[in-house]
Enzyme design. Structure first.
Site, PDB file in Angstrom:
ATOM      1  N   GLU A 159       1.296   4.278   1.202  1.00  0.00           N
ATOM      2  CA  GLU A 159       0.715   5.148   2.215  1.00  0.00           C
ATOM      3  C   GLU A 159       0.994   6.620   1.951  1.00  0.00           C
ATOM      4  O   GLU A 159       0.267   7.495   2.422  1.00  0.00           O
ATOM      5  CB  GLU A 159       1.248   4.783   3.610  1.00  0.00           C
ATOM      6  CG  GLU A 159       0.780   3.440   4.141  1.00  0.00           C
ATOM      7  CD  GLU A 159       1.726   2.308   3.728  1.00  0.00           C
ATOM      8  OE1 GLU A 159       2.561   2.531   2.832  1.00  0.00           O
ATOM      9  OE2 GLU A 159       1.619   1.209   4.290  1.00  0.00           O
ATOM     10  N   ASN A 209       7.707   4.413   3.598  1.00  0.00           N
ATOM     11  CA  ASN A 209       6.421   4.791   3.003  1.00  0.00           C
ATOM     12  C   ASN A 209       5.897   6.136   3.482  1.00  0.00           C
ATOM     13  O   ASN A 209       5.322   6.897   2.698  1.00  0.00           O
ATOM     14  CB  ASN A 209       5.367   3.716   3.292  1.00  0.00           C
ATOM     15  CG  ASN A 209       5.670   2.418   2.564  1.00  0.00           C
ATOM     16  OD1 ASN A 209       6.379   2.408   1.562  1.00  0.00           O
ATOM     17  ND2 ASN A 209       5.149   1.323   3.073  1.00  0.00           N
ATOM     18  N   GLU A 222       8.791  -2.693  -3.384  1.00  0.00           N
ATOM     19  CA  GLU A 222       8.770  -3.233  -2.018  1.00  0.00           C
ATOM     20  C   GLU A 222       8.099  -4.605  -1.986  1.00  0.00           C
ATOM     21  O   GLU A 222       8.601  -5.559  -1.373  1.00  0.00           O
ATOM     22  CB  GLU A 222       8.013  -2.283  -1.094  1.00  0.00           C
ATOM     23  CG  GLU A 222       8.720  -0.984  -0.791  1.00  0.00           C
ATOM     24  CD  GLU A 222       7.868  -0.098   0.109  1.00  0.00           C
ATOM     25  OE1 GLU A 222       7.730  -0.435   1.301  1.00  0.00           O
ATOM     26  OE2 GLU A 222       7.341   0.912  -0.383  1.00  0.00           O
ATOM     27  N   ASP A 225     -28.578  29.704 -11.442  1.00  0.00           N
ATOM     28  CA  ASP A 225     -27.444  28.892 -11.889  1.00  0.00           C
ATOM     29  C   ASP A 225     -27.047  27.815 -10.876  1.00  0.00           C
ATOM     30  O   ASP A 225     -26.292  26.899 -11.214  1.00  0.00           O
ATOM     31  CB  ASP A 225     -26.224  29.789 -12.137  1.00  0.00           C
ATOM     32  CG  ASP A 225     -26.482  30.838 -13.193  1.00  0.00           C
ATOM     33  OD1 ASP A 225     -27.119  30.504 -14.198  1.00  0.00           O
ATOM     34  OD2 ASP A 225     -26.058  31.996 -13.002  1.00  0.00           O
ATOM     35  N   ASP A 258     -22.699  31.036 -18.121  1.00  0.00           N
ATOM     36  CA  ASP A 258     -23.801  31.993 -18.054  1.00  0.00           C
ATOM     37  C   ASP A 258     -23.319  33.328 -18.612  1.00  0.00           C
ATOM     38  O   ASP A 258     -22.190  33.731 -18.379  1.00  0.00           O
ATOM     39  CB  ASP A 258     -24.246  32.153 -16.601  1.00  0.00           C
ATOM     40  CG  ASP A 258     -25.397  33.129 -16.459  1.00  0.00           C
ATOM     41  OD1 ASP A 258     -26.438  32.895 -17.087  1.00  0.00           O
ATOM     42  OD2 ASP A 258     -25.242  34.118 -15.729  1.00  0.00           O
ATOM     43  N   ILE A 267       0.847  -1.198   0.000  1.00  0.00           N
ATOM     44  CA  ILE A 267       0.000   0.000   0.000  1.00  0.00           C
ATOM     45  C   ILE A 267       0.879   1.243   0.000  1.00  0.00           C
ATOM     46  O   ILE A 267       1.672   1.445   0.915  1.00  0.00           O
ATOM     47  CB  ILE A 267      -0.919   0.009   1.240  1.00  0.00           C
ATOM     48  CG1 ILE A 267      -1.796  -1.242   1.248  1.00  0.00           C
ATOM     49  CG2 ILE A 267      -1.781   1.259   1.251  1.00  0.00           C
ATOM     50  CD1 ILE A 267      -2.620  -1.414   2.494  1.00  0.00           C
ATOM     51  N   ASP A 270     -23.695  33.238 -11.767  1.00  0.00           N
ATOM     52  CA  ASP A 270     -23.699  34.123 -10.603  1.00  0.00           C
ATOM     53  C   ASP A 270     -25.051  34.229  -9.923  1.00  0.00           C
ATOM     54  O   ASP A 270     -25.152  34.743  -8.825  1.00  0.00           O
ATOM     55  CB  ASP A 270     -23.232  35.531 -11.002  1.00  0.00           C
ATOM     56  CG  ASP A 270     -24.125  36.169 -12.064  1.00  0.00           C
ATOM     57  OD1 ASP A 270     -25.017  35.469 -12.585  1.00  0.00           O
ATOM     58  OD2 ASP A 270     -23.934  37.361 -12.366  1.00  0.00           O
TER      59      ASP A 270
END
Length: 945
Positions: free
Chosen positions: A362, A799, A774, A709, A404, A360, A705
């Site tokens: 990390e 890691n 690894e 919307d 818009d 994993i 705005d």
């Protein structure tokens, strides 16, 4: 019953046959639906048999025992086209009295049926719900299990370190997710608190949340509309509907019926919750409340839109899950073999912990987050504030921008561009409300300027707006159109203040949609006479005129003159300019006739001008493989002209909201790739457009705005709101807010987003190559019956510390000069494409083989297990030091200063771990001699093959 049906608006004839008991009804579908007539027949019958049958509204609502009253009634009011019905019809439907209002009896009944006139929020998940959700992640489960196993095996330090880091990450994610949505809070804040209502024949003020359909309300200038209502009577009524429709110009209203298919923005007899009364007074009947209103429908859409995971999140989760499942299968098989061959249970478990720690990556969340955070900071410097970091990745993949018009592509400030007077066309420069600019004739002609000055003077005196300067910016108080007239007068150095002082307004006829003109009767203090000034639509102004100003003289207005004037006016309109005409007349007395014999002065053409740099930005988007679609509430011809002016409309289609309404989802999907402009759209249609584009696989950015919307902004992959003039609702629904409201900032943000994607791809290559390296090292050792090449504490250092520091340096790589033109980024089906996967597996294999080779080789040459693990640990870190430079995208440029610093820190840390006794004891390492270091150099170089 025949008489009753005949009274309905839209019914042309209703004739009953006593012999058959049937009624022949002829009606106009443009004004009334067949279903409405059927409902009215039921209503008539129920009215006659009220004691035996339920009232129609109660039958339709079926609210008995319903706990969610506010949501249930949305279908009731939408079933009636109140804008197309006559007043008597509405009075019967709503069971009210237009003079006395609702009685107490009906008020209580309607409270139970319709609930409160407010927008309630859905219940949100809390912190602990998200915490439980985070703990279900397969990566978290595996890492926590590894922590528990380490603790069980007596590895206290490794267990505490690993468990704490995992729980911290899960808790942080839960905190972020549990931040409640505030879009609906902002929407609620738009609504009024008090309302003037007539009940039981008495005028009173109540909390707006207690309004119900059938209530009679009264509003005046400055009031906010408390609910959707049909106008009963009004005087000089003008409404600001920009928050709902997006149009910057105030809308004049009256009480006449509309056609059945009239869109929301054109319903001149309706008032909508959250809009504002600019001028006049109105008496109206409430027809919809709460979530049944137009703004309530927006709230409903916001409720249903959930935040989607980004491609990176989905890819990372999918890939890591597949890796873990594969590792579990392999570990399950080989651990069984190991146990059967006589290995100890503790040894196998410890091997499993290191195996999964290696599998994993990390460091991925930290490095990706670093990449996102740094990008967010850079965007903030470019006036783009990012609220959700997932938007950064989506920006880089964006290939469609739904934009818009009002306030985004344009300034939302009306500006006069052309003037026609005395047979001459003048061009006006400048923008916005700043009175800085020039007025020059388009063609060099020998004309006097008196006619122009008289026209501009008319625009000032027939005007109720005020131009003020606030913090070095000119702003308008009043109607934007009238503000534009004051501004253009200032460009001719006409003093508004001086004119107002010299001319007193003694009488005014306000503009109304049915009149289409405004009159101001003024007293000239200097000459002690009276004059009347008029502005309005070209046809209405010409109707009042008998003379025309030409070369300093007034002469009779001929038919040829009118045709010439109308042609010039149509020419301006074809350019997308809104025209306004002017005339004047001298009066002998204040009460003289003001209906005829005016002198025609000319007309102006005005527009909401494009923002500076918008055209250039749109060209950049085109070169970058990004399609810009303009979505606006303007009329189709105005939208077409603006689209062409901005180079948005080239060879594509222009579609109106009514066209869109008639399309099925399939038809829309087949057509939408050819559409470049959408006109006269409502919030639901904007939302539908975004969803259709997403279904076709586009990564969509939506800018806007207004409140209208907000649903489309939230549904889009990247919702972008305007910060200066945008509504709170739009900003809160968006994931990015533009501080300067500049469309050009979007292009800079997309460039930043593409840079982020490229850096993330480099980071993925680096981290996953290390994870595979690894895993293979541990796997080879396990297969050959050797101890684990790494200690758990060494794995945690690799890691979470070493790779995280180095990986984060890839996140700050500066983008290449042509990153925006690199369309391959948006054309890739996945961030984790085949080419990248091949590079990762090839590099991971070389790192794994070289690390295992030095581990196995040192044991063969008689080295201790501690030294062999030290060599494997050192080899892996050194390989990753080289790999980080190899993973850079722009290898033709020098590495960043930050990368060199991180590489130096990692190298110095490794030296400390090797030669400082305290660190030797923590990490289980031993000092390496020259021969060992020489061997390291050889295996590291071998990993580059």
């Amino acid at each position: 019953m025949s008489n009753y049906i005949s009274s309905l608006h839209g019914v042309e004839m209703a004739k009953g046959n006593p012999a058959t008991g049937r009624i022949l009804v002829i009606f106009d579908e443009k004004h009334i639906l067949e279903e409405t007539i059927e409902d009215e027949i039921d209503n008539f019958i129920n009215g006659e048999n009220r004691k035996q049958k339920e009232p129609l509204l109660k039958r339709l609502t079926n609210v008995s025992g319903n706990k969610d009253i506010n949501r249930n009634v949305s279908s009731i009011n939408s079933s009636y086209p109140f804008h197309a019905m006559n007043a008597a019809h509405i009075e019967k439907i709503l069971k009210t009295d237009f003079k006395k209002g609702l009685s107490s009896k009906f008020i209580e009944e309607k409270y139970r049926k319709y609930g409160l006139n407010e927008i309630t929020k859905e219940k949100k998940n809390g912190f602990f719900s998200y915490l439980r959700e985070g703990l279900k992640d397969i990566c978290v489960k595996v890492l926590l299990a590894s922590s528990v196993v380490s603790l069980f095996l007596g590895q206290f330090l490794e267990a505490v370190a690993l468990g704490s880091i995992v729980l911290f990450q899960v808790g942080l994610g839960a905190v972020q997710k549990s931040k409640s949505e505030i879009s609906l809070d902002a929407l609620q804040n738009m609504l009024v608190q008090k309302s003037t209502v007539i009940r039981n024949g008495i005028k009173q003020e109540i909390d707006a949340k207690y309004l119900v359909p059938g209530d009679i309300i009264q509003l005046k200038s400055g009031d906010k509309v408390p609910a959707d209502a049909r106008i009963l009577s009004c005087q000089d009524l003008k409404i600001n509907e920009s928050s709902l429709t997006g149009e910057s110009v105030g809308v004049y209203k009256n009480n006449k019926s509309c056609k059945l298919d009239t869109d929301v923005g054109s319903r001149h007899n309706m008032l909508y919750m959250g809009t504002t009364v600019l001028s006049g007074v109105v008496r109206a009947v409430v027809v919809s409340t709460g979530r049944s209103t137009e703004i309530g429908k927006i709230a409903n859409m916001l409720d249903t839109i959930t935040e989607e995971s980004t491609q990176l999140e989905n890819m990372a989760e999918s890939f890591i899950t597949k890796l873990i499942k594969a590792y579990l299968i392999f570990f399950g098989i080989f651990s069984s073999i190991a146990l059967l061959s006589g290995r100890g249970f503790a040894q196998v478990l410890m091997m499993g912990v290191t195996f999964f720690l290696g599998a994993i990556p990390e460091g991925l969340p930290v490095t990706v987050t670093t990449c996102m955070v740094l990008s967010v900071r850079r965007m903030a410097k470019k006036n783009a504030i990012v609220r959700r970091m997932s938007a950064v990745e989506n920006l880089g993949k964006a290939n469609v921008i739904c934009c818009d018009k009002t306030g985004t592509l344009t300034l939302n400030e009306m500006t006069v561009r052309e003037i026609y007077t005395n047979g001459c066309v003048y061009k006006v420069t400048g923008s916005g409300y700043s009175p800085i600019g020039n007025i020059e004739p388009i063609e060099e002609v020998d004309k006097d300027w008196v006619g122009l000055d008289e026209l501009l003077k008319t625009g000032v005196l027939c005007n109720n707006a005020t131009l003020v300067k606030k913090k070095d910016k000119w702003e308008i108080e009043g109607d934007p159109t009238e503000g534009a007239l004051l501004t253009v007068a200032g460009k001719r150095n006409i003093s508004t203040e001086l004119l107002k002082n010299n001319f007193d307004c003694v009488k005014e006829v306000p503009f109304e949609s049915k009149r289409m003109y405004m009159l101001s009767v003024v007293h000239n203090k200097e000459d002690d006479d009276y004059r009347v000034y008029c502005k309005g639509s070209i046809d209405k102004v010409l109707e009042k005129c008998s003379f025309i100003y030409e070369n300093g003289l007034e002469r009779l207005l001929t038919k040829v003159d009118k045709e010439k004037i109308v042609n010039h006016c149509n020419e301006m309109a074809s350019k997308g300019l809104r025209t306004l005409s002017f005339s004047c007349k001298k009066l002998q007395h204040q009460e003289d006739d003001t209906t005829k014999d005016f002198v025609f002065l000319g007309f102006v053409g005005m527009e909401d001008p494009p923002r500076e740099g918008v055209k250039e930005s749109i060209k950049k988007c085109s070169k970058a493989g990004i399609k810009v679609i303009m979505i606006t509430g303007d009329h189709i011809e105005t939208a077409r002209a603006i689209g062409k002016n901005l180079n948005i409309l080239t060879n594509g289609l222009v579609i109106t909201g009514n066209d869109l309404e008639r399309m099925s989802d399939g038809e829309l999907e087949r057509t939408i790739n050819d559409v470049q402009v959408f006109a006269r759209t409502n919030p639901e249609q904007k939302y539908r457009i975004v969803k259709a584009l997403k279904r076709l696989g586009h990564t969509v950015a939506m800018t806007g705005d207004g409140v209208n919307d907000a649903p489309a902004i939230k549904e889009a992959h990247i919702g972008i709101a305007m910060g200066m003039n945008g509504s709170d609702v739009a900003r809160d629904a968006a994931c990015i807010t533009l501080v300067d409201d500049d469309f050009s900032t979007i292009v800079a943000a997309i460039e930043e987003g593409r840079s982020v994607i490229q850096n993330i791809r480099s980071t993925l290559k680096y981290l996953f190559a290390g994870a595979i390296g690894e895993m293979l090292t541990i796997f080879f050792a396990f297969v050959l019956g050797l101890p684990a090449p790494f200690l758990a504490v060494q794995m945690i250092w690799i890691n979470l510390i070493s790779e995280t520091l180095l990986g984060s340096s890839l996140a700050v790589e500066s983008p290449s000069d042509n990153i925006l033109l690199n369309t391959s980024i948006i054309n890739k089906d996945s961030l984790f494409d085949k080419q990248l996967r091949n590079k990762i597996f090839r590099r991971g294999l070389s790192i794994g083989l070289s690390t295992f080779a030095i581990f196995k080789g040192s044991i063969l040459f008689g080295a201790s297990l501690a030294k062999a693990k030290t060599l494997a640990f050192s080899n892996f870190i050194l390989c990753q030091l080289i790999n980080v430079y190899d993973s850079r995208f722009s290898k033709d440029r020098k590495p960043s200063k930050y990368m060199n610093i991180m590489a130096g820190i990692s190298l110095l840390s490794l030296i400390g771990i090797l030669y400082i006794p305290l660190l030797n004891s923590i990490f289980g390492t031993v000092p390496l001699d020259i021969i060992s270091l020489s061997g390291l150099v050889g295996t590291v170089l071998l990993s580059r093959i």
